[in-house]
Design a protein around this motif. Structure first.
Motif, PDB file in Angstrom:
ATOM      1  N   ARG A   7     -95.009  29.985 -24.522  1.00 35.08           N
ATOM      2  CA  ARG A   7     -95.953  31.107 -24.554  1.00 35.08           C
ATOM      3  C   ARG A   7     -97.389  30.596 -24.561  1.00 35.08           C
ATOM      4  NH1 ARG A   7     -96.523  35.797 -29.262  1.00 35.08           N
ATOM      5  NH2 ARG A   7     -98.395  36.782 -28.398  1.00 35.08           N
ATOM      6  N   GLU A   8     -97.674  29.565 -25.343  1.00 34.27           N
ATOM      7  CA  GLU A   8     -99.029  29.001 -25.372  1.00 34.27           C
ATOM      8  C   GLU A   8     -99.407  28.440 -24.004  1.00 34.27           C
ATOM      9  OE1 GLU A   8    -101.651  25.494 -27.620  1.00 34.27           O
ATOM     10  OE2 GLU A   8     -99.610  25.949 -28.318  1.00 34.27           O
ATOM     11  N   ALA A   9     -98.473  27.774 -23.353  1.00 35.20           N
ATOM     12  CA  ALA A   9     -98.733  27.218 -22.017  1.00 35.20           C
ATOM     13  C   ALA A   9     -98.999  28.332 -21.016  1.00 35.20           C
ATOM     14  CB  ALA A   9     -97.544  26.374 -21.567  1.00 35.20           C
ATOM     15  N   GLN A  10     -98.212  29.390 -21.090  1.00 39.02           N
ATOM     16  CA  GLN A  10     -98.387  30.507 -20.168  1.00 39.02           C
ATOM     17  C   GLN A  10     -99.746  31.180 -20.375  1.00 39.02           C
ATOM     18  OE1 GLN A  10     -98.330  34.085 -20.320  1.00 39.02           O
ATOM     19  NE2 GLN A  10     -97.949  34.395 -18.138  1.00 39.02           N
ATOM     20  N   ALA A  36    -105.430  32.068 -18.759  1.00 36.05           N
ATOM     21  CA  ALA A  36    -106.844  31.940 -19.124  1.00 36.05           C
ATOM     22  C   ALA A  36    -107.618  31.102 -18.114  1.00 36.05           C
ATOM     23  CB  ALA A  36    -106.957  31.321 -20.515  1.00 36.05           C
ATOM     24  N   ALA A  37    -106.917  30.224 -17.387  1.00 35.21           N
ATOM     25  CA  ALA A  37    -107.585  29.348 -16.407  1.00 35.21           C
ATOM     26  C   ALA A  37    -107.850  30.047 -15.077  1.00 35.21           C
ATOM     27  CB  ALA A  37    -106.747  28.092 -16.176  1.00 35.21           C
ATOM     28  N   ALA A  88    -101.578  24.926 -17.817  1.00 38.23           N
ATOM     29  CA  ALA A  88    -100.290  25.263 -18.424  1.00 38.23           C
ATOM     30  C   ALA A  88     -99.482  24.004 -18.744  1.00 38.23           C
ATOM     31  CB  ALA A  88     -99.495  26.164 -17.478  1.00 38.23           C
ATOM     32  N   ARG A  89     -99.419  23.092 -17.796  1.00 32.44           N
ATOM     33  CA  ARG A  89     -98.595  21.895 -17.955  1.00 32.44           C
ATOM     34  C   ARG A  89     -99.106  21.003 -19.081  1.00 32.44           C
ATOM     35  NH1 ARG A  89     -94.857  20.650 -14.287  1.00 32.44           N
ATOM     36  NH2 ARG A  89     -95.883  22.059 -12.795  1.00 32.44           N
ATOM     37  N   VAL A 132    -111.580  28.447  -8.989  1.00 32.67           N
ATOM     38  CA  VAL A 132    -110.800  27.410  -9.660  1.00 32.67           C
ATOM     39  C   VAL A 132    -109.712  26.915  -8.707  1.00 32.67           C
ATOM     40  CG1 VAL A 132    -109.191  26.982 -11.558  1.00 32.67           C
ATOM     41  CG2 VAL A 132    -111.273  28.296 -11.961  1.00 32.67           C
ATOM     42  N   SER A 133    -109.406  25.632  -8.748  1.00 35.06           N
ATOM     43  CA  SER A 133    -108.357  25.106  -7.874  1.00 35.06           C
ATOM     44  C   SER A 133    -106.978  25.450  -8.424  1.00 35.06           C
ATOM     45  CB  SER A 133    -108.487  23.591  -7.720  1.00 35.06           C
ATOM     46  OG  SER A 133    -108.082  22.927  -8.905  1.00 35.06           O
ATOM     47  N   ALA A 134    -106.028  25.553  -7.520  1.00 39.29           N
ATOM     48  CA  ALA A 134    -104.654  25.841  -7.926  1.00 39.29           C
ATOM     49  C   ALA A 134    -104.124  24.759  -8.860  1.00 39.29           C
ATOM     50  CB  ALA A 134    -103.767  25.951  -6.687  1.00 39.29           C
ATOM     51  N   SER A 135    -104.499  23.507  -8.613  1.00 33.94           N
ATOM     52  CA  SER A 135    -104.017  22.412  -9.459  1.00 33.94           C
ATOM     53  C   SER A 135    -104.592  22.489 -10.867  1.00 33.94           C
ATOM     54  CB  SER A 135    -104.354  21.063  -8.829  1.00 33.94           C
ATOM     55  OG  SER A 135    -105.753  20.911  -8.664  1.00 33.94           O
ATOM     56  N   ASP A 136    -105.808  23.020 -11.008  1.00 39.02           N
ATOM     57  CA  ASP A 136    -106.392  23.166 -12.341  1.00 39.02           C
ATOM     58  C   ASP A 136    -105.629  24.185 -13.173  1.00 39.02           C
ATOM     59  OD1 ASP A 136    -108.319  21.267 -11.891  1.00 39.02           O
ATOM     60  OD2 ASP A 136    -109.923  22.693 -11.420  1.00 39.02           O
ATOM     61  N   VAL A 137    -105.176  25.257 -12.528  1.00 33.72           N
ATOM     62  CA  VAL A 137    -104.383  26.255 -13.249  1.00 33.72           C
ATOM     63  C   VAL A 137    -103.050  25.638 -13.664  1.00 33.72           C
ATOM     64  CG1 VAL A 137    -103.257  28.509 -13.102  1.00 33.72           C
ATOM     65  CG2 VAL A 137    -105.482  28.152 -12.022  1.00 33.72           C
ATOM     66  N   ASP A 138    -102.444  24.907 -12.754  1.00 33.50           N
ATOM     67  CA  ASP A 138    -101.184  24.234 -13.073  1.00 33.50           C
ATOM     68  C   ASP A 138    -101.364  23.293 -14.265  1.00 33.50           C
ATOM     69  OD1 ASP A 138     -98.331  23.304 -12.059  1.00 33.50           O
ATOM     70  OD2 ASP A 138     -99.490  21.473 -12.429  1.00 33.50           O
TER      71      ASP A 138
END
Length: 372
Positions: free
Chosen positions: A264-267, A272-273, A287-288, A278-284
């Motif tokens: 849940r925290e990762a999601q 929030a990102a 969470a990761r 913003v780049s797709a990799s930054d959002v990944d």
């Protein structure tokens, strides 16, 4: 709003989309487009049939289909000439292109089969076959990544229906109920509520099966104690929704609540990102990185998300090393999960609209810990 008003808005919207496609085609070095991927056809002219080839050339839109769709095509294909072909629609479209004098016609090589290309080439004179059809990739599909106001409204409605279905199914789930029965209850409620279809086969994965990221519903029974992952979506007015919630049957055992809280925290970090630019990799990574700190990253085995629209899986993909920048109007999923074979799995997923200032969650159903 009257039906007439909706019709005028539809024509304006479709004209704008076709102009965008024509501009992209010109930039790709072609003067016409042959569109055969059905979601692209629908997006450009409104036709929803199962057999179609659409040609865009010099401001014209010509739709080729067969006699089953005579009435439907004329009703749906706004601002488009309809040709009811007596031969395969693709062949008829290519013959028309050649007869019109088109020099270079773009086609979607990402969705065109080798057999399809052979059929296209065989429909034009031998002297035109080498240069007539030029691959332009997912040109139209890429335009569909950014949704207009009408599309966003439809997707909000589809997502809201998904949330209501989740909230309703919680009252029917119980230990001993089969996964297929849960899926059937959910899908029946979707149809009654007006859904055209499910976005994909409903995933209900319980107990140890929750460790299967795409565990289709089976005759397995919900356990007295253990996780149940529900991943589903509906199609409403042509647009897909997609959401995942994981609930727990009975009281949690050692480590289960901590694992859920980490996902849940990762999601929430991924959501929030999200914002334009913003780049797709930054959002990944947002969470990761949370799961990495929790020592759980090795169990997160897929991308963080993907685009959604007329198709359940569209661009962009939210994954490491993906430099695609998010744009306002994109709708993406944020769905980290962990999967421990022989133990359990947890995934939480929202649909999120990208805006200039952040992410607007379209699936606001609770993500709090739920014990049934």
């Amino acid at each position: 709003m009257t039906n007439e008003g909706l019709g005028r808005i539809g024509r304006m919207t479709l004209n704008r989309r076709r102009k965008s496609a024509a501009t992209a085609a010109k930039a790709a070095g072609v003067e016409a487009l042959l569109v055969t991927h059905l979601p692209d056809v629908r997006w450009l002219c409104g036709f929803t049939g199962s057999n179609a080839a659409l040609v865009l050339w010099r401001g014209r839109a010509v739709l080729f289909t067969d006699g089953r769709y005579t009435t439907q095509a004329k009703a749906e294909a706004v601002g488009t000439k309809v040709v009811i072909a007596t031969k395969p629609a693709l062949t008829a479209a290519c013959e028309w292109i050649a007869a019109a004098g088109v020099g270079r016609c773009g086609f979607d090589d990402g969705n065109t089969t080798v057999a399809g290309l052979k059929q296209m080439q065989g429909a034009v004179p031998a002297g035109l076959r080498r240069k007539m059809f030029q691959p332009v990739g997912w040109l139209v599909a890429r335009l569909r990544w950014v949704k207009d106001a009408d599309e966003i409204a439809r997707m909000r409605a589809a997502a809201a229906l998904g949330c209501r279905l989740f909230e309703g199914i919680l009252g029917t789930m119980h230990a001993g109920m089969t996964e297929t029965a849960v899926a059937a209850e959910l899908e029946h409620a979707a149809r009654i509520a007006g859904a055209e279809a499910m976005s994909f086969p409903t995933i209900v994965a319980s107990g140890e099966r929750s460790a299967l990221p795409h565990g289709h519903a089976t005759q397995a029974k919900l356990p007295k104690r253990g996780f149940v992952t529900l991943d589903f979506g509906v199609v409403l007015d042509g647009y897909c929704s997609d959401m995942t919630r994981t609930v727990h049957m009975g009281r949690a055992q050692a480590g289960e609540r901590d694992a859920y809280d980490a996902v849940r925290e990762a999601q929430e970090a991924g959501v929030a990102a999200v914002r334009a630019g913003v780049s797709a990799s930054d959002v990944d990574e947002a969470a990761r990185g949370v799961l990495r700190k929790a020592g759980l990253a090795d169990w997160f085995t897929h991308s963080t998300g993907h685009g959604v629209g007329l198709e359940i899986h569209e661009g962009p993909r939210l994954v490491a090393k993906q430099n695609q920048r998010l744009e306002a109007g994109m709708v993406v999923t944020i769905e980290p999960g962990i999967y421990m074979p022989g133990k359990f799995g947890v995934r939480i997923e929202d649909m999120v609209l990208v805006t200039a200032t952040g992410g607007d969650i379209l699936t606001p159903s609770t993500k709090a810990w739920i014990e049934l």
